[in-house]
Design an enzyme around this catalytic site. Structure first.
Site, PDB file in Angstrom:
ATOM      1  CE1 TYR A 190     -20.748  25.695  98.733  1.00 20.19           C
ATOM      2  CE2 TYR A 190     -18.733  26.998  98.467  1.00 20.19           C
ATOM      3  CZ  TYR A 190     -19.516  26.325  99.251  1.00 20.19           C
ATOM      4  OH  TYR A 190     -19.591  26.226 100.601  1.00 20.19           O
TER       5      TYR A 190
ATOM      6  CG  ASN B  47     -10.995  27.952 103.330  1.00 22.55           C
ATOM      7  OD1 ASN B  47     -11.385  29.308 103.136  1.00 22.55           O
ATOM      8  ND2 ASN B  47     -10.825  27.123 102.248  1.00 22.55           N
TER       9      ASN B  47
ATOM     10  NE  ARG C   5      -3.996  18.500  91.565  1.00 19.97           N
ATOM     11  CZ  ARG C   5      -4.142  17.526  92.489  1.00 19.97           C
ATOM     12  NH1 ARG C   5      -4.441  17.775  93.762  1.00 19.97           N
ATOM     13  NH2 ARG C   5      -3.752  16.369  92.208  1.00 19.97           N
TER      14      ARG C   5
HETATM   15  N1  LIG Z   1     -15.455  22.683 105.015  1.00 21.22           N
HETATM   16  C1  LIG Z   1     -15.282  24.269 104.789  1.00 21.22           C
HETATM   17  O1  LIG Z   1     -14.203  24.737 104.994  1.00 21.22           O
HETATM   18  C2  LIG Z   1     -16.525  24.944 104.806  1.00 21.22           C
HETATM   19  C3  LIG Z   1     -16.317  26.359 105.053  1.00 21.22           C
HETATM   20  C4  LIG Z   1     -17.448  27.257 105.166  1.00 21.22           C
HETATM   21  C5  LIG Z   1     -18.723  26.543 105.145  1.00 21.22           C
HETATM   22  N2  LIG Z   1     -18.968  25.505 104.778  1.00 21.22           N
HETATM   23  C6  LIG Z   1     -20.238  24.674 104.870  1.00 21.22           C
HETATM   24  O2  LIG Z   1     -20.445  24.021 105.886  1.00 21.22           O
HETATM   25  C7  LIG Z   1     -21.522  23.052 105.753  1.00 21.22           C
HETATM   26  C8  LIG Z   1     -20.910  21.652 105.689  1.00 21.22           C
HETATM   27  O3  LIG Z   1     -19.704  21.536 104.944  1.00 21.22           O
HETATM   28  P1  LIG Z   1     -18.726  20.136 105.122  1.00 21.22           P
HETATM   29  O4  LIG Z   1     -17.173  20.869 104.898  1.00 21.22           O
HETATM   30  O5  LIG Z   1     -18.797  19.319 106.321  1.00 21.22           O
HETATM   31  O6  LIG Z   1     -19.187  19.264 103.751  1.00 21.22           O
HETATM   32  P2  LIG Z   1     -19.607  17.780 103.581  1.00 21.22           P
HETATM   33  O7  LIG Z   1     -19.505  17.683 102.394  1.00 21.22           O
HETATM   34  O8  LIG Z   1     -18.467  16.785 104.307  1.00 21.22           O
HETATM   35  O9  LIG Z   1     -20.999  18.093 104.138  1.00 21.22           O
HETATM   36  C9  LIG Z   1     -22.020  18.385 103.478  1.00 21.22           C
HETATM   37  C10 LIG Z   1     -23.163  17.290 103.918  1.00 21.22           C
HETATM   38  O10 LIG Z   1     -24.604  17.605 103.328  1.00 21.22           O
HETATM   39  C11 LIG Z   1     -25.090  16.419 102.596  1.00 21.22           C
HETATM   40  N3  LIG Z   1     -25.968  16.639 101.535  1.00 21.22           N
HETATM   41  C12 LIG Z   1     -25.497  16.936 100.283  1.00 21.22           C
HETATM   42  N4  LIG Z   1     -26.540  17.038  99.625  1.00 21.22           N
HETATM   43  C13 LIG Z   1     -27.587  16.688 100.528  1.00 21.22           C
HETATM   44  C14 LIG Z   1     -29.052  16.510 100.043  1.00 21.22           C
HETATM   45  N5  LIG Z   1     -29.738  16.829  98.740  1.00 21.22           N
HETATM   46  N6  LIG Z   1     -29.858  16.324 101.135  1.00 21.22           N
HETATM   47  C15 LIG Z   1     -29.486  15.915 102.565  1.00 21.22           C
HETATM   48  N7  LIG Z   1     -28.025  16.111 102.739  1.00 21.22           N
HETATM   49  C16 LIG Z   1     -27.329  16.505 101.548  1.00 21.22           C
HETATM   50  C17 LIG Z   1     -23.807  15.509 102.481  1.00 21.22           C
HETATM   51  O11 LIG Z   1     -24.165  14.151 102.377  1.00 21.22           O
HETATM   52  C18 LIG Z   1     -22.732  15.894 103.304  1.00 21.22           C
HETATM   53  O12 LIG Z   1     -22.927  15.189 104.533  1.00 21.22           O
HETATM   54  C19 LIG Z   1     -21.800  23.266 104.098  1.00 21.22           C
HETATM   55  O13 LIG Z   1     -23.045  23.936 104.163  1.00 21.22           O
HETATM   56  C20 LIG Z   1     -20.707  24.175 103.542  1.00 21.22           C
HETATM   57  O14 LIG Z   1     -21.182  24.934 102.603  1.00 21.22           O
HETATM   58  C21 LIG Z   1     -17.745  24.601 104.730  1.00 21.22           C
END
Ligand SMILES: NC(=O)c1ccc[n+]([C@@H]2O[C@H](COP(=O)([O-])OP(=O)(O)OC[C@H]3O[C@@H](n4cnc5c(N)ncnc54)[C@H](O)[C@@H]3O)[C@@H](O)[C@H]2O)c1
Length: 331
Positions: A153, A182, A276
């Site tokens: 990842y 996070n 886990r």
């Molecule tokens: N949640 C966290 O703590 C966190 C921290 C740092 C960065 N991020 C980043 O923030 C962003 C959003 O993460 P999140 O936590 O909301 O996760 P999430 O899984 O809720 O959101 C990711 C979205 O991407 C969509 N997706 C996945 N594959 C796809 C594809 N092939 N085409 C189109 N859409 C697609 C999913 O349907 C989902 O809605 C991501 O880029 C993640 O790497 C999240």
């Protein structure tokens, strides 16, 4: 209500139906933007966390897949700003299916950047993650900290970040890479640690099963993260740069579990579950942000304290327990 500068702008959000994406969509609407929501096409017509906006005329839903350059180009055409959040995000699943992460995260980002160039968008905000830093070698972690791919990842997000930034260097595409630490809050899935703990607590478990308890993380409440996205999108100094979004405070997973027991008003014992645990070389032991760029360049400040944020999140998980399968470990 602050309607400028987003009022009347057409803004694309990818991953719009996700946890952070849907919160960002709500904030953009509050600020007066017209939102094009790129949602991952699913044969069973699920719109994730956007179901409250299905009939809202300010939102245009476009189903697609970031791996398809043609569909991505259609989505980007006519947009002022693009917030690219779509990604595969689970670390455990990236051990099982690393190729899917390369396709969605790296190739998907290349498709987005290429489409932004073709359609001359004002700004592309690409979403990175603090996981790209790996275990802190120096703390707090500033944006020039080495990148360590401790999971597929993380490696795929490093590749995606570099692809986005290469479009700034090579083609002067106005790109900013936002790097959240996070994030937590309502709508997060049970794959993340806070909802995983809360779902177990609210289902009445007397033992909370977790991976390693000693790693520390820097947790930001989701509305603060969403405000950070808007702040960096308006920041000239952030062009071609990476900007961390984090609170600058850290807490161990063990202490977090205790704080969640208090926030939820439940009683339970915390135990480490070997199923886990991450492979030892892959465990990221410490993440703590240096957020000076976000504060000083973009004028961003986190507003929601951990105590307050955990209370809101606990109430949301309690009210939405049917979304979770608390006893089962979800990869
Ligand atoms: N949640 C966290 O703590 C966190 C921290 C740092 C960065 N991020 C980043 O923030 C962003 C959003 O993460 P999140 O936590 O909301 O996760 P999430 O899984 O809720 O959101 C990711 C979205 O991407 C969509 N997706 C996945 N594959 C796809 C594809 N092939 N085409 C189109 N859409 C697609 C999913 O349907 C989902 O809605 C991501 O880029 C993640 O790497 C999240």
């Amino acid at each position: 209500m602050n309607t400028t500068p987003w009022a009347g702008r057409t803004v694309l959000v990818t991953g719009a139906e996700g946890f952070i994406g849907s919160t960002l969509v709500d904030l953009l609407l509050e600020r007066g933007a017209h939102v094009r929501a790129f949602v991952h096409y699913k044969p069973y017509a699920e719109k994730g966390h956007l179901s409250h906006l299905l009939d809202d005329p300010r939102v245009e839903m476009l189903a697609g897949d970031v791996r398809d350059p043609g569909r991505v180009s259609e989505a980007v055409a006519g947009c002022d700003t693009v917030f690219h959040l779509a990604a595969l995000i689970g670390i455990p699943y990236s051990y099982d299916s690393p190729g899917a992460y390369v396709q969605t995260n790296v190739v998907g980002t290349e498709n987005i950047a290429e489409a932004c160039r073709r359609h001359s968008v004002r700004r592309l905000v690409h979403t990175s993650t603090s996981e790209v830093y790996g275990t802190a070698l120096t703390a707090p972690i500033a944006e020039d900290h080495p990148l360590q791919p401790q999971s597929p990842y993380s490696a795929s997000k490093i590749g995606a970040d570099m692809m986005a930034l290469s479009h700034w260097h090579a083609f002067e595409l106005p790109v900013t890479v936002v790097r959240p630490f996070n994030t937590y809050g309502p709508r997060q899935s049970a794959r993340a640690v806070i909802p995983a703990i809360l779902a177990q607590l609210h289902s009445g478990a007397r033992e909370i099963r977790l991976g390693s308890l000693t790693p520390t993380r820097d947790f930001t409440y989701v509305t603060d993260t969403a405000r950070g996205f808007l702040a960096v999108a308006e920041c000239e100094r952030a062009l071609g740069q990476v900007v961390n979004l984090g609170t600058g405070r850290e807490i161990s997973i063990g202490d977090l579990a205790q704080a969640l027991i208090v926030a939820s008003g439940r009683d339970a014992r915390v135990v480490s579950d070997p199923a886990r645990l991450r492979p030892s070389g892959s465990e990221v032991h410490r993440l703590l942000s240096d957020n000076r760029r976000a504060r000083e360049w973009a004028g961003w400040e986190p507003e929601v304290s951990l105590t307050e944020g955990l209370k809101h999140t606990s109430a949301w998980v309690a009210a939405n327990l049917s979304l979770f399968a608390p006893g089962r470990y979800q990869v």
